[in-house]
Design an enzyme around this catalytic site. Structure first.
Site, PDB file in Angstrom:
ATOM      1  N   GLY A 278       0.771  -1.233   0.000  1.00  0.00           N
ATOM      2  CA  GLY A 278       0.000   0.000   0.000  1.00  0.00           C
ATOM      3  C   GLY A 278       0.804   1.286   0.000  1.00  0.00           C
ATOM      4  O   GLY A 278       0.233   2.374   0.087  1.00  0.00           O
ATOM      5  N   GLU A 320       4.562  -6.180   1.501  1.00  0.00           N
ATOM      6  CA  GLU A 320       4.100  -6.605   0.173  1.00  0.00           C
ATOM      7  C   GLU A 320       3.896  -5.415  -0.767  1.00  0.00           C
ATOM      8  O   GLU A 320       2.777  -5.155  -1.211  1.00  0.00           O
ATOM      9  CB  GLU A 320       2.775  -7.363   0.319  1.00  0.00           C
ATOM     10  CG  GLU A 320       2.896  -8.611   1.167  1.00  0.00           C
ATOM     11  CD  GLU A 320       1.556  -9.237   1.532  1.00  0.00           C
ATOM     12  OE1 GLU A 320       1.556 -10.415   1.892  1.00  0.00           O
ATOM     13  OE2 GLU A 320       0.529  -8.546   1.459  1.00  0.00           O
ATOM     14  N   TYR A 364     -11.218   5.263  -9.958  1.00  0.00           N
ATOM     15  CA  TYR A 364     -10.851   5.861  -8.659  1.00  0.00           C
ATOM     16  C   TYR A 364     -10.700   7.376  -8.724  1.00  0.00           C
ATOM     17  O   TYR A 364     -10.210   7.969  -7.779  1.00  0.00           O
ATOM     18  CB  TYR A 364      -9.506   5.323  -8.163  1.00  0.00           C
ATOM     19  CG  TYR A 364      -9.336   3.830  -8.220  1.00  0.00           C
ATOM     20  CD1 TYR A 364     -10.117   2.995  -7.421  1.00  0.00           C
ATOM     21  CD2 TYR A 364      -8.380   3.249  -9.044  1.00  0.00           C
ATOM     22  CE1 TYR A 364      -9.939   1.624  -7.461  1.00  0.00           C
ATOM     23  CE2 TYR A 364      -8.194   1.877  -9.089  1.00  0.00           C
ATOM     24  CZ  TYR A 364      -8.978   1.071  -8.298  1.00  0.00           C
ATOM     25  OH  TYR A 364      -8.801  -0.279  -8.334  1.00  0.00           O
ATOM     26  N   CYS A 391     -16.515   4.010 -26.239  1.00  0.00           N
ATOM     27  CA  CYS A 391     -17.838   4.610 -26.351  1.00  0.00           C
ATOM     28  C   CYS A 391     -18.382   4.906 -24.972  1.00  0.00           C
ATOM     29  O   CYS A 391     -19.319   4.247 -24.498  1.00  0.00           O
ATOM     30  CB  CYS A 391     -18.754   3.659 -27.081  1.00  0.00           C
ATOM     31  SG  CYS A 391     -18.186   3.435 -28.740  1.00  0.00           S
TER      32      CYS A 391
HETATM   33  N1  LLP Z   1      -0.949  -6.985  -0.151  1.00  0.00           N
HETATM   34  C1  LLP Z   1      -2.281  -7.168  -0.137  1.00  0.00           C
HETATM   35  C2  LLP Z   1      -2.875  -8.146   0.755  1.00  0.00           C
HETATM   36  C3  LLP Z   1      -3.092  -6.398  -0.980  1.00  0.00           C
HETATM   37  O1  LLP Z   1      -4.411  -6.562  -0.968  1.00  0.00           O
HETATM   38  C4  LLP Z   1      -2.487  -5.448  -1.846  1.00  0.00           C
HETATM   39  C5  LLP Z   1      -3.300  -4.653  -2.746  1.00  0.00           C
HETATM   40  C6  LLP Z   1      -1.097  -5.326  -1.841  1.00  0.00           C
HETATM   41  C7  LLP Z   1      -0.344  -6.102  -0.953  1.00  0.00           C
HETATM   42  C8  LLP Z   1      -0.354  -4.389  -2.736  1.00  0.00           C
HETATM   43  O2  LLP Z   1      -0.714  -3.065  -2.580  1.00  0.00           O
HETATM   44  P1  LLP Z   1       0.168  -1.917  -3.293  1.00  0.00           P
HETATM   45  O3  LLP Z   1       1.507  -1.873  -2.609  1.00  0.00           O
HETATM   46  O4  LLP Z   1       0.329  -2.287  -4.728  1.00  0.00           O
HETATM   47  O5  LLP Z   1      -0.633  -0.693  -3.121  1.00  0.00           O
HETATM   48  N2  LLP Z   1      -6.394  -1.558  -8.031  1.00  0.00           N
HETATM   49  C9  LLP Z   1      -6.101  -0.574  -7.020  1.00  0.00           C
HETATM   50  C10 LLP Z   1      -5.263  -1.134  -5.928  1.00  0.00           C
HETATM   51  C11 LLP Z   1      -5.888  -2.348  -5.279  1.00  0.00           C
HETATM   52  C12 LLP Z   1      -4.928  -2.940  -4.305  1.00  0.00           C
HETATM   53  C13 LLP Z   1      -5.451  -4.187  -3.757  1.00  0.00           C
HETATM   54  N3  LLP Z   1      -4.559  -4.794  -2.862  1.00  0.00           N
HETATM   55  C14 LLP Z   1      -5.420   0.625  -7.669  1.00  0.00           C
HETATM   56  O6  LLP Z   1      -5.291   0.632  -8.895  1.00  0.00           O
HETATM   57  O7  LLP Z   1      -5.038   1.571  -6.997  1.00  0.00           O
END
Ligand code: LLP
Length: 463
Positions: A278, A320, A364, A391
């Site tokens: 995140g 992660e 978003y 479209c």
């Molecule tokens: N770990 C878990 C359990 C997760 O659910 C996620 C993301 C991550 C790690 C990785 O998060 P990151 O570091 O990439 O932010 N589609 C959305 C983001 C959804 C993320 C879902 N889980 C977007 O485009 O912003």
């Protein structure tokens, strides 16, 4: 600001409608290194290059739209995360951000682990040679088949997401004559996004098992009793695009509180804690993400401090990051098509892709930046909205950005920071073909995910 002499008449920097933008930058030709991949630069002839190859040559060879990944940057960021957390912690790249076999190989070579959340991601990881014990398997509704495949492959951990899953994984592991290493994902009542977090009432979502009401403690009780499971730790993921660590602080406090309760009740000190992903990146010049070493230091200090206070041995930490590794390393290259100036509003610049290659803006309200990359321009800034060819009026790639007023059909523009959640969330809406991903490194470019073809589409259509 005076008006441009462009025949199409786009100007507007003097009449700015409401929107999410700052004043036009002093020089539209300058590329802010915050939002562009490391090797991206504007060459002496004004064309932008990545990995030593200019975008005109790339467009010629691979077509547009296309995603270009700066391999050196990806590897450097992966390494920076690995180094920042050191030998006493594990970095699991979140494959959902973007996964392909080349990515898996780079991660493997750079010493990272991998988080997958579906059978498809697991298959990709295994087929590219990621050792199974370096894979974590996530998901709130894993199928029996997926679980069986993961256990058979010998994944390093399965992150349990529900009471049913505790039983299901234990049963499958036992039937295969093995003990599966697992973590339990808990919801800690913290939800963080960008600069803010809310520390109450966010158990109202589908992931994990709430700490509140003793549910997580009960899950631990059940998991510890089952022979098919080896409970190695607790997992928490609090949100996306987070810039400060205060949300993690609250999460770590609550997770360590659970570890302490487990120690007191069962006499067991769980050896691991996973704080999820995140961490935010810069999509525009207004974003100020923190460096991996600052995040590592902050998270390690928080966990150690909390453990000391609870008189627990500090667990091994894992994180992660997905977006923070791959996000900044790629840009999407588009060719400009139709240009429509709407007087007193903005100029609509249509490109040859759109919401099928970047759904984040529509989904978003995400903000992106954009630049003219096939040449420089001294024309005035015009307020532009970069839209796709779908479209749908919500088909917006960049909501508000300044581009030079002499922009013309055939110019190449690029949207930076599209490495995460763009190709991985791409669709075939309107039967538009998904773009390729091209890795560029040291003067060489190679396709790592090829462009979809009409044959690919028709192959699935068996009616
Ligand atoms: N770990 C878990 C359990 C997760 O659910 C996620 C993301 C991550 C790690 C990785 O998060 P990151 O570091 O990439 O932010 N589609 C959305 C983001 C959804 C993320 C879902 N889980 C977007 O485009 O912003």
């Amino acid at each position: 600001m005076s008006r441009s002499a462009h025949p199409a008449g786009p100007r507007h920097a003097d009449v700015l409608p409401e929107g999410h933008y700052s004043a036009p930058p002093a020089d539209l030709n300058t590329l802010d290194p915050k939002v562009w991949a490391q090797t991206v630069t504007r060459t002496a002839d004004g064309v932008v290059s990545v990995g030593g190859i200019d975008v005109k040559a790339l467009a010629e060879e691979f077509g547009t739209p296309a995603y270009f990944v700066d391999e050196a940057d990806f590897r450097a960021r992966a390494r920076a995360w690995r180094t920042a957390f050191g030998q006493d912690a594990d970095v699991f790249y979140a494959g959902k951000a973007f996964l392909s076999r080349a990515i898996v190989r780079w991660l493997h070579e750079e010493g990272l682990n991998l988080d997958v959340c579906s059978g498809g991601e697991l298959a990709t990881a295994l087929s590219a040679g990621m050792p199974a014990d370096r894979i974590a398997f996530h998901g709130n509704n894993k199928s029996e088949q997926e679980i069986r495949r993961a256990v058979e492959a010998g994944v390093g951990r399965i992150v349990l997401d529900s009471f049913q899953e505790i039983v299901r994984v234990a049963h499958i592991a036992q039937s295969l004559g093995t003990r599966q290493r697992v973590q339990i994902r808990v919801t800690v009542g913290v939800e963080a996004h960008t600069h803010e977090f809310i520390a109450t009432a966010h158990e109202d979502q589908k992931f994990g098992i709430p700490l509140a009401g003793g549910q997580a403690a009960e899950a631990v009780r059940r998991a510890l009793k089952l022979d098919g499971l080896e409970l190695i730790g607790i997992h928490s993921h609090i949100g996306s695009q987070i810039f400060d660590t205060s949300g993690f602080e609250v999460a770590a406090h609550r997770v360590v509180g659970l570890l302490k309760d487990i120690r007191d009740e069962h006499g067991v000190e769980l050896p691991e804690i996973d704080l999820g992903g995140g961490l935010g990146i810069a999509y525009t010049s207004d974003d100020d993400p923190r460096e991996p070493h600052e995040i590592a230091k902050a998270l390690t200090e928080i966990v150690n401090r909390e453990c000391e206070a609870a008189r627990l041995r500090a667990p091994r930490i894992s994180v992660e990051p997905g977006r923070a590794i791959v996000g900044p390393t790629a840009f999407t290259l588009y060719e400009v098509g139709t240009i429509k100036p709407l007087d007193g509003l903005r100029t609509y610049v249509s490109v040859d892709g759109g919401m099928s290659d970047n759904i984040r803006t529509a989904l978003y309200d995400a903000e992106y930046s954009v630049a003219l990359v096939s040449r420089t321009s001294d024309a005035e800034p015009m307020l532009a909205r970069v839209v796709g060819k779908h479209c749908e009026s919500g088909d917006i790639v960049v909501k508000d950005a300044f581009l030079p007023a002499d922009l013309a059909p055939g110019d190449l523009i690029a949207v930076p920071a599209t490495g995460a959640y763009c190709r991985s969330m791409a669709s075939n809406y309107n039967h538009v073909l998904r773009p390729p991903v091209v890795a560029v490194n040291d003067g060489e470019a190679r396709i790592i995910v090829r462009r979809e073809t009409e044959d690919d589409l028709l192959r699935l259509d068996v009616g």
